[in-house]
Design an enzyme around this catalytic site. Structure first.
Site, PDB file in Angstrom:
ATOM      1  N   GLY A  22     -36.500  26.294  -8.628  1.00 53.21           N
ATOM      2  CA  GLY A  22     -35.849  27.559  -8.954  1.00 53.21           C
ATOM      3  C   GLY A  22     -36.788  28.611  -9.520  1.00 53.21           C
TER       4      GLY A  22
ATOM      5  N   HIS B 162     -64.789  18.373 -51.489  1.00 53.36           N
ATOM      6  CA  HIS B 162     -64.422  19.788 -51.429  1.00 53.36           C
ATOM      7  C   HIS B 162     -65.518  20.655 -50.812  1.00 53.36           C
ATOM      8  CE1 HIS B 162     -65.003  18.771 -55.926  1.00 53.36           C
ATOM      9  NE2 HIS B 162     -66.185  18.812 -55.361  1.00 53.36           N
TER      10      HIS B 162
END
Length: 455
Positions: free
Chosen positions: A11, A361
């Site tokens: 479609g 960190h």
């Protein structure tokens, strides 16, 4: 008995307003067409043909891993025409064929099994999957008599009595193959749309005295996605199904409404998922994990008892008892060992991090092989790119990397080494060595007074 399936996927999908073929839009991380194919396959049907049209090559490319065949519908002339385009696939086959649409991603395996079983056991020539809806406006109605389904009537053609019927046609069917092929050759396009309707095959079989049956299922399974609004509705329904499944399997979702879990994600029991998390692709999460809010994990393996806080993990492996985050970025092809610590504002790319290593960190590690029980000080950078090529860094076990260190690749840091803070390392560091690569500190006496800067 031989069973096969057709999936209508040709479609135009004009209402969804997209350059992408409608059936390739995703619901919970998977293309709608793949949802349909996978549900059919799980029901025990191996022989599947997909009728393609718009974006045919892209549809083929996206479904190559699904082991299906394809039939081409060059012009979209209705559902009956679409099925007729699969005549070569159906040729010389005897048994039962089920017909689906590629924009119904919510159809369940159990419902497909029930449709086939009812068709075969009741000895129907055709069986329609139907649903009961409160407002059937716009849907074809199922008209029943004592001997089964009498006909399907389109909404615009319904009488006043037929408009009161709330059983609607889903557009999913089972047919005896030989009877279907014969009926397809008798369908005409003598209607207002000039199209060939598959529903006409039902009428043809009924006129021949064949038995037509129906199986009722939940309406939500039959929803066809034709717009972005319906796409969002399907997403919400499937998301709720997935979340319910995980909760029933022993996973805690603090707020299911804000938790997005892809259909192929696996999660172990006693894991807790906090709000605003996105888990996608083939992600696997172990037992007793804590996935705190605002994390995204894609195509990754997370071990047992892992904590992830507000981080992104892509195509990587995280070992047991490791913590990640907050605000860590684990990029593809990274493997992090057990009992490791990956802290805030750490980025790791295409690297291996050993067991017990701490990167706490403000660190970047790229294209590196890091041993076990290492410690990275704040601000460490693995300098892996020379402007043209990426290079590898190797760091041995029990190494200590001081704060604000640059490791210029390619370079090897052996076991049990120390790198002094502020160093820029460009050459090999032998086992047991301390490497210091920074300018010697020089204090200039009285400099502030001489410059008139004293406050």
């Amino acid at each position: 008995m031989y069973k096969c399936a057709l999936v209508l996927a040709a479609g135009q999908g004009k209402r969804i307003k997209s350059d992408l073929p409608k059936v390739l839009h995703k619901v919970c991380g998977k293309e709608m067409l793949k949802h349909v194919i996978d549900s059919i396959r799980k029901s025990g049907i191996d022989d599947i043909d997909v009728i393609i049209g718009k974006g045919a090559e892209l549809v083929k490319e996206r479904t190559l891993d699904r082991n299906v065949s394809y039939s081409m519908q060059a012009e979209q002339l209705g559902t009956g025409h679409a099925v007729k385009c699969a005549e070569e696939f159906l040729k010389d086959k005897k048994g039962v064929v089920a017909i689906f649409t590629g924009d119904t991603p919510l159809i369940k395996q159990s419902t497909i099994e029930r449709l086939f079983n009812e068709h075969i056991e009741a000895k129907n020539s055709a069986t329609i999957l139907t649903a009961i809806v409160n407002d059937p406006t716009g849907y074809g109605r199922i008209v029943r008599t004592n001997d089964g389904v009498s006909k399907i009537v389109e909404h615009k053609d319904c009488t006043e009595e037929e408009l009161k019927i709330n059983e609607m046609n889903s557009g999913i069917y089972c047919f005896d193959i030989e009877l279907l092929v014969d009926a397809l050759n008798k369908i005409t396009n003598n209607n207002g749309q000039g199209e060939y309707y598959l529903t006409d095959a039902i009428g043809i079989l009924k006129s021949q005295g064949k038995k037509i049956g129906a199986v009722v299922t939940e309406y939500e399974e039959t929803i066809g996605v034709n717009s972005r609004v319906q796409l969002a509705e399907a997403e919400e329904i499937l998301k709720n199904r997935i979340n319910l499944m995980h909760m029933e399997n022993g996973v805690t979702l603090i707020d299911p409404r804000t938790t997005y879990i892809g259909i192929d994600v696996e999660i172990g029991k006693d894991t807790i998922i906090y709000p605003n998390n996105i888990l996608e692709g083939n992600t696997k999460i172990g037992n007793n994990c804590l996935i705190y809010q605002n994390s995204r994990i894609v195509d990754s393996n997370i071990g047992n008892e892992v904590d992830v806080q507000a981080s992104v993990i892509l195509n990587s492996n995280i070992g047991d008892n490791t913590t990640v985050g907050p605000f860590a970025y684990i990029r593809p092809e990274t493997t992090i060992g057990k009992h490791a610590r990956i802290g805030d504002f750490v980025e790791i790319k295409k690297s291996t991090i050993g067991d017990g290593t701490k990167v706490s960190h403000l660190t970047y590690i790229g294209d590196a092989e890091v041993g076990s029980e290492c410690n990275f000080g704040c601000g460490t950078v693995v300098v892996n790119y020379d402007g043209k090529n990426k290079h590898k860094t190797i760091i041995g076990d029990h190494s200590f990397i001081g704060c604000n260190t640059n490791l210029v690749s390619p370079v090897t840091i052996h076991d049990n080494t120390y790198i002094a803070a502020g160093s820029t390392i460009t050459s090999e560091v032998k086992e047991g060595d301390l490497a210091v690569a920074r300018a010697k500190q020089r204090n200039i006496s009285g400099w502030v007074d001489k410059k008139g800067l004293k406050k």
